[in-house]
Structure formats: structure tokens, C-alpha cells
Design an enzyme around this catalytic site. Structure first.
Site, short mmCIF file in Angstrom:
data_model
loop_
_atom_site.label_atom_id
_atom_site.label_comp_id
_atom_site.label_asym_id
_atom_site.label_seq_id
_atom_site.Cartn_x
_atom_site.Cartn_y
_atom_site.Cartn_z
N ASP A 140 0.87 -1.16 0.00
CA ASP A 140 0.00 0.00 0.00
C ASP A 140 0.92 1.22 0.00
O ASP A 140 2.13 1.10 0.19
CB ASP A 140 -0.92 -0.01 1.22
CG ASP A 140 -2.20 0.79 0.99
OD1 ASP A 140 -2.18 1.74 0.18
OD2 ASP A 140 -3.23 0.47 1.62
N TRP A 141 0.37 2.38 -0.19
CA TRP A 141 1.19 3.58 -0.43
C TRP A 141 2.13 3.90 0.74
O TRP A 141 1.70 4.37 1.78
CB TRP A 141 0.27 4.75 -0.73
CG TRP A 141 0.16 5.10 -2.18
CD1 TRP A 141 0.16 6.35 -2.72
CD2 TRP A 141 0.04 4.21 -3.30
NE1 TRP A 141 0.06 6.29 -4.09
CE2 TRP A 141 -0.01 4.99 -4.48
CE3 TRP A 141 0.01 2.83 -3.44
CZ2 TRP A 141 -0.10 4.43 -5.75
CZ3 TRP A 141 -0.09 2.27 -4.70
CH2 TRP A 141 -0.14 3.07 -5.83
#
Length: 626
Positions: A274-275
Site C-alpha cells: 500500500d502507499w
């Protein structure tokens, strides 16, 4: 007791299997026709098996330098190519474009805002799950997007969970079946799915530091099961979550990525972060992480060179690159792939930038059908519904949720307040090309001259006056939630309570006091506390309209008029009181989220504690009489 619960689970499993549509003659015909279309479209490309694609990927990797390999395993945030995430080109490999999300392409014009996953799940229809995935895949392909960042299959463990609307509900079997069909639909368009969030990411509060503590049986039977079904569906990739799992960050958790996903279940694609959810170089790589998004971070060339040949073997490093390229080749993305024709500007002006590509096709028809079929009829006293559109009924449509704001409000970072609720906020949202509001749909179906409107939750007096002068009063109210990087009205992604937003409870009671045919329409991301008005005898119908996407008003009018017989069934339990739920959001800077309920999620909890719900999992009325 354990044997009884096991028996009940088996019975429910079999019941769900029987209830789920998808094996009818019509369903088989639809699948056959769609398969033939995809076969024709794929004739110009060579699709490969996993094994053949792996062989091709390994051969290509053998020609690359270390720097080129690093380019493939790391996002490039400086040249986004109008995508949410980008992998830059290397030699003949043109790179990858990633885009959100679970209900359609996020922040791009001329796309469809499909019904949300939670709404689609309530159809309990395998064919519709596949058709939605197929249509979304076609739109991502049309925009040149390689990787569809979805579906989201985290469980609706806590009613307050901010992203519950992005997922498919609170039962692992149901979620597994829904994601299986969605993946098949998307990847039949040669678009890679990126299933998220691996794993135990059931709350947004402190999501980057929360530690989810789960026993092994619960992990496998509840939270990992939809991910396992995703592997069985041929998922190209997964996104690991921000949170820790049993004390180790998900994106460097060997037990989850290498042991369960790869060794136990044979996953052959890639896992990305995820980011910014990467915390190490060699530890993450050795645990099974293949890609860092949206930027190199710990997987930069400098960091890789520090450990390569030492704590990170050359074989593991090369396998990371091959894991990314394998599904790319498997789906034939190296052949006849369209260029990227979308933008990522964060602007909801409606302006179109070159090149103009409209990928919506006839997807509005499918969106409307799913929205209607996913609507749940919770109450219908003395057959108050359906309403005859030819009877000349005078109708009042009341509440802020019945209309769209004159100016769509950009709250920043993916939160758009349209007035009426068609979705939650964050990376799972979509820029709808249009929104059909409840008021629009009802006017079109019953005649504008017969409809009065008070589109303000707080103008209770005007709403009551209008309601007293008509045959039927329809009150529209909503609740919203979203991703944790946005706080809206004190809701940090997760909801701070389960009450209706704005002045919904008071509006409903005020209208019901003066009109004995009051219909309550709720657009909701999840469960709502109805205790303030549920026992009012003048509320003769309750329509759970969910999160229906852009065709909201048309689908609602289809249900209210009887053009569509309501067939939606709840995919979670609605309690009589918020105190009846057995899981809650855990707050604090570094919270420990203990899944102490074990297997007893949602309806299993109510059954195990002998608590009667207000509306049980699977509940839903229809107009049919037997």
C-alpha cells in the site's frame, strides 16, 4: 456447543451455496456469450499459462542489469503518466499503470461509477458479480490501465469500519465467492487485479501503526479465506496492508506472504505495498514483498545494492522481478495494449483533457440493474409498496440525501460531497459522469407535477408541512465513511457512531408524526442505529438503498414503483442496539486490535450469544406472495 456451532456453520454454508444465483440456464448463456466475445478479442494476442509466462519472465529478467530490475520493482512518483501509480519502462517492457479502484476508475473522466462492492454483494448474484467485474475491466483496459487496484476484500468485522463499503460484507464464504467472480470478470479483459488489503485491515483508525492480533484458525477460516479464493481465481497481484499482523508489519510478514499465500496456496504473481507501507529492504524482500509503491523508498538502487548478495540473495531479487512480469505476460499485456488515456488531476470540473476516451459504453444499464437488485426491502407494512405510478399519488421527497448539491464539494484527497450518498470517500471513490438523485428518479417515474421536495434535513418544519399535504412521504437519509487519510465531521475514515448523518433521525420522526404512509430510504455504508424511529407505526416501509453508484435515483424508483421486485439480502447483521455488536474500533496511537471474538464475526456472534438482531444477515423482503 462447538459442535452445534460447527453444524450451524455447515448448514449456512450450504444454504448460501444454494441461494447464490449463477448456475441458471440464463446465467450459463450469459457466460457463454461473454466468453465467446473475450475469445474473439483475444485472438490477436497470445495468452499464456502461469508456467509459460514464468518462463518468459525469467528469460527477460536474465537480460537486465541490477538498476533495470530495481526500476521494475519500484514505483516512479515523479512521472505518474496520469496514473495513481507507475512502473517505468525498461527495454521492451513499457512499464505499468496502476489505478484505483473497487467501484470503477478513480479520478478519471468519462467512466462509470458502478454500485459499490457492498451494494453489489447484496444481490447475491454470481452473474452480476462477474458482469460488474467484466464491465470494470473493460473500462480499465479502454483507458490503458494495466493494474486495477481492487477488489477490496477486508471483512466487515466492525460496523463502524470506514471502508466496509468497499468490500463485500461480513461472511468469508460470501466475500470469497464475490471476489472470485469479480477477478474473473476483470482479468478476462487482460487487466491485472491487485486484491487488497493483505490482511486484517478492518479499521482505518491508526491504520499505519495498529497491530491486529489473530489466532491461526481465525486467520485462515475468516480473514484469509477470500484471499485464498482470489488465488484460486488466478489473481495477478495483491496489495499488503499498512497495519501490523501479530506484531509484524503486513508488508514484511513472511507468515502471510510467503507461507500462507505462496507455499500453502500456490500464488504465483506479485505483492506490492500500500502507499508507503514499506519498512525495510532485505526483511521485506525475504518475506515475500515484490514491489514498493508509489516510490522506491527501501527498494531504491542504493538500498538494494547494500544487501544484494548478502542478506538478500540474487535468486530472491530476480524472483521478485519475475513475479511482477509473470502475470504481465500471462495476460498478454505485452501485445496490442492501448496507451494510457486518463488523467489524475483531482479536479471535478467536468473538463476533458486530450485525448478524449469515453469507456462507459452501455454500462449504465448494468449499473442500474445491480443498484436495483442490490436494494433491500426491510419493512413493508400492509403492502404499502409498490406505489402505482399511474395512480396520481401526491408524493413528498424529503431530506438532503434526495438531491445533489448545486456545486459538488471537493473536500480534498478523494472526498466529494454530492449531497445524496452513492459511495464513501477516499481511494475507492469515482468521479461519476453523472448522478441520478432520488428526487430525479422519483419525478421521472411518478411525474414531476405530483412530487414536492424539501431537500434539507434541518428544515424540519417545512418537511413536516409538505408531508402532511401528500399521500406518501419519502424521507431520504444517509451515512457515509471512507479512508482514514481524510477526517470529515469528526469521522477519521471510520464512523464515530452509527446514527444517521445530519438531522436524519429528527427529520424522520417529524415526518412520520404527520403522515401515516411514511417511507424511509437509507443510503448507508453499513449498519445504522434505527432505535430512534424504528417503532413508529407510521413508518410503513423501509428501503435499504445501500451505496448504489451513479444510477441511484433510477434504481430506487424502479423499486418503489414495482418495476423491479426487490430481491436484495443483507450481507451483515443490523442490531437493535449498537451495544449488541461484539467488535469496536480501537483508538490510540499504536493500538492493539485483538480479534478476541475468533470465528464469531457478525451473525456468528449474535448466534453464539443468543442475541436477537433487528434485521439478520441475509434478511430481505420482496413483493412476491406465495
Amino acid at each position: 456447543m462447538r459442535r452445534v456451532l460447527l453444524l450451524l456453520s455447515v448448514v449456512l454454508f450450504l444454504t448460501i451455496s444454494i441461494l447464490l444465483p449463477g448456475n441458471s440456464v440464463d446465467g450459463q448463456a450469459i457466460r457463454k456469450a461473454r466468453a465467446e466475445r473475450h475469445t474473439r478479442e483475444a485472438e490477436a494476442v497470445q495468452l499464456l499459462s502461469w508456467a509459460a509466462a514464468r518462463q518468459k519472465a525469467v528469460a527477460f529478467v536474465s537480460t537486465l542489469t541490477t538498476a533495470q530490475k530495481v526500476t521494475i520493482i519500484t514505483g516512479n512518483s515523479t512521472t505518474p503518466r496520469n496514473c495513481a501509480g507507475t512502473i517505468s519502462p525498461v527495454k521492451t517492457f513499457p512499464g505499468l499503470c496502476f489505478a484505483d479502484g473497487p467501484m470503477g476508475i478513480r479520478i478519471a473522466h468519462n467512466v462509470t461509477a458502478f454500485p459499490t462492492a457492498i451494494h453489489t454483494a447484496t444481490t447475491w448474484d454470481r452473474d452480476l458479480w462477474y458482469q460488474r467485474g467484466d464491465a470494470m475491466g473493460a473500462e480499465f483496459f479502454g483507458k490503458g490501465v494495466n493494474v486495477f487496484m481492487g477488489p477490496n476484500i477486508n471483512m466487515a468485522r466492525v460496523p463502524h469500519g470506514g471502508r466496509n463499503w468497499e468490500g463485500f460484507g461480513a461472511d468469508p464464504y460470501l466475500v470469497g465467492e464475490a471476489v472470485y467472480q469479480t477477478i474473473k470478470g476483470v482479468q478476462d479483459n487482460r487487466v491485472m487485479v491487485n486484491v487488497k488489503h493483505l490482511v486484517a485491515n478492518e479499521q482505518e483508525t491508526s491504520r499505519s501503526s495498529a497491530n491486529s492480533v489473530i489466532d491461526d484458525r481465525t486467520m485462515h477460516e475468516i480473514y484469509m479465506w477470500p484471499f485464498i479464493k482470489s488465488v484460486q481465481a488466478g489473481a495477478a497481484s495483491f496489495m499488503c496492508a499498512f497495519n501490523l499482523v501479530n506484531g509484524t508489519y503486513a508488508c514484511e510478514n513472511k507468515r502471510i506472504m510467503n507461507d500462507i499465500m505462496r507455499k500453502e496456496n500456490g500464488f504465483q504473481g506479485f505483492i506490492c505495498t500500500d502507499w508507503g507501507a514499506i519498512h525495510s529492504t532485505d526483511t521485506s524482500a525475504n518475506a515475500g514483498l515484490d514491489m514498493s509503491l508509489p516510490s522506491p523508498s527501501f527498494f531504491s538502487l542504493t538500498n538494494i545494492n547494500k544487501v544484494l548478495g548478502g542478506t538478500l540473495s540474487q535468486a530472491t531479487f530476480d524472483k521478485m522481478v519475475a513475479n511482477i512480469l509473470t502475470p504481465y505476460y500471462m495476460l498478454g499485456q505485452d501485445q496490442n495494449w492501448p496507451r494510457v488515456t486518463m488523467r489524475y488531476s483531482g479536479d471535478y470540473s467536468g473538463a476533458v483533457t486530450s485525448p478524449f476516451v469515453d469507456v462507459t459504453a452501455d454500462h449504465d444499464i448494468l449499473a442500474r440493474k445491480i443498484a436495483a437488485d442490490g436494494t433491500v426491502l426491510l419493512r413493508n407494512v400492509n403492502k404499502q409498496l409498490p406505489l402505482n405510478p399511474n395512480a396520481g399519488l401526491k408524493i413528498a421527497v424529503l431530506g438532503t440525501d434526495s438531491v445533489q448539491r448545486s456545486n459538488v464539494v471537493n473536500m480534498g484527497g478523494g472526498l466529494y460531497d454530492f449531497g445524496t450518498a452513492i459511495m464513501g470517500w477516499g481511494s475507492g471513490s469515482v468521479f461519476p459522469t453523472y448522478v441520478v438523485t432520488p428526487l430525479d428518479g422519483i419525478k421521472a417515474k411518478f411525474g414531476a407535477a405530483n412530487v414536492r421536495s424539501v431537500p434539507n434535513d434541518f428544515d424540519v418544519r417545512a418537511a413536516a408541512t409538505a408531508a402532511a399535504a401528500v399521500d406518501v412521504a419519502i424521507v431520504c437519509s444517509n451515512v457515509k465513511s471512507g479512508e482514514g487519510y481524510i477526517t470529515y465531521d469528526g469521522n477519521i475514515g471510520d464512523r464515530k457512531n452509527l446514527t444517521l448523518w445530519a438531522n436524519g433521525d429528527n427529520l424522520i420522526n417529524a415526518v412520520a408524526r404527520v403522515n401515516k404512509r411514511t417511507i424511509v430510504v437509507i443510503h448507508a455504508v453499513g449498519q445504522v442505529d434505527m432505535s430512534a424511529w424504528i417503532n413508529n407505526p407510521n413508518i410503513t416501509a423501509i428501503v435499504w438503498a445501500g451505496m448504489p453508484g451513479q444510477e441511484s435515483g433510477n434504481s430506487l424508483a424502479d423499486i418503489l414503483s414495482g418495476a423491479v421486485n426487490p430481491s436484495g439480502k443483507l450481507v451483515y447483521t443490523i442490531a437493535k442496539s449498537p451495544a449488541d455488536y461484539n467488535a469496536a474500533i480501537v483508538t490510540g496511537a499504536n493500538p492493539t486490535v485483538t480479534y478476541s471474538e475468533g470465528l464469531n464475526i457478525d451473525y456468528r456472534s449474535f448466534d453464539s450469544r443468543s442475541i436477537a438482531p433487528l434485521f439478520e444477515f441475509g434478511f430481505g423482503l420482496s413483493y412476491t406472495t406465495f
